[in-house]
Design an enzyme around this catalytic site. Sequence first.
Site, PDB file in Angstrom:
ATOM      1  N   TYR A 148       0.888  -1.013   0.050  1.00 10.67           N
ATOM      2  CA  TYR A 148      -0.055   0.026  -0.097  1.00 10.67           C
ATOM      3  C   TYR A 148       0.806   1.236  -0.078  1.00 10.67           C
ATOM      4  O   TYR A 148       0.734   2.156  -0.961  1.00 10.67           O
ATOM      5  CB  TYR A 148      -1.025  -0.126   1.225  1.00 10.67           C
ATOM      6  CG  TYR A 148      -1.607   1.265   1.619  1.00 10.67           C
ATOM      7  CD1 TYR A 148      -2.720   1.737   0.435  1.00 10.67           C
ATOM      8  CD2 TYR A 148      -1.522   2.152   2.567  1.00 10.67           C
ATOM      9  CE1 TYR A 148      -3.481   2.629   0.714  1.00 10.67           C
ATOM     10  CE2 TYR A 148      -2.213   3.122   2.681  1.00 10.67           C
ATOM     11  CZ  TYR A 148      -3.123   3.572   1.953  1.00 10.67           C
ATOM     12  OH  TYR A 148      -3.806   4.837   2.117  1.00 10.67           O
ATOM     13  N   LYS A 163       1.927   3.815  -3.666  1.00  6.55           N
ATOM     14  CA  LYS A 163       1.722   4.962  -3.926  1.00  6.55           C
ATOM     15  C   LYS A 163       3.017   5.613  -4.335  1.00  6.55           C
ATOM     16  O   LYS A 163       3.111   6.651  -5.166  1.00  6.55           O
ATOM     17  CB  LYS A 163       1.016   5.762  -2.597  1.00  6.55           C
ATOM     18  CG  LYS A 163      -0.337   5.176  -2.361  1.00  6.55           C
ATOM     19  CD  LYS A 163      -1.069   6.084  -1.413  1.00  6.55           C
ATOM     20  CE  LYS A 163      -0.631   5.728  -0.238  1.00  6.55           C
ATOM     21  NZ  LYS A 163      -1.326   6.512   0.982  1.00  6.55           N
ATOM     22  N   GLN A 196      10.653  12.360 -19.273  1.00 11.17           N
ATOM     23  CA  GLN A 196      11.053  11.615 -20.547  1.00 11.17           C
ATOM     24  C   GLN A 196      10.281  11.900 -21.774  1.00 11.17           C
ATOM     25  O   GLN A 196      10.751  12.292 -22.857  1.00 11.17           O
ATOM     26  CB  GLN A 196      10.782  10.101 -20.429  1.00 11.17           C
ATOM     27  CG  GLN A 196      10.997   9.209 -21.634  1.00 11.17           C
ATOM     28  CD  GLN A 196      10.870   7.824 -21.484  1.00 11.17           C
ATOM     29  OE1 GLN A 196      11.475   7.132 -20.418  1.00 11.17           O
ATOM     30  NE2 GLN A 196       9.982   6.972 -22.253  1.00 11.17           N
TER      31      GLN A 196
END
Length: 213
Positions: free
Chosen positions: A24, A28, A41
Amino acid sequence: DPEVHPQNEDYWGHVNPIGPRACYDEGKRVAETMCYAYMKQEGVEVRVARIFNTFGPRMHMNDGRVVSNFILQALQGEPLTVYGSGTQTRAFQYVSDLVNGLVALMNSNVSSPVNLGNPEEHTILEFAQLIKKLVGSGSEIQFLSEAQDDPQKRKPDIRKAKLLLGWEPVVPLEEGLNKAIHYFRKELEYQANNQYIPKPKPARMKKGRTRHN
């Protein structure tokens, strides 16, 4: 468990990468990493919201979150289960406040992370007692063993959102909780009466291809 309180956007976090919450927490973090790598990029625009605890109607009743657990337990006359001493803190925001914050962030030119949460901090025990009172429940509060790696403090610093987005939560905690309690009570009545609950329409076939409405 944060080493900085309240947590601002410059704080990098304090995470156990192999603990029970690792998927969890680290999920994130890596999501942000991938977004910014792609931004650098490919030159795409990125918005990152760091969402703190949120609640409201249409939550899944069995999602295991603090709010849904307490409301469901209180409505059904079951003990409200508090892990540890209940002195650990959380900050809860109502769902409409979060949605307004997300819209404001998407419409802004802020590409760095922004906290979206309610800085009003409560202990888990206070929260259990408040829900019990609003429901009018006779449920007891039951203390269970503390969960591993459970953060002891959680409170967002939302100065950045206030300054750059002109956003802050406006729905009072009790008002939001009453709406969530009303929703949960209706859901339990539907289940008890075995009433029809609308389901998504099935896919339709057209020209040999499946369409989803």
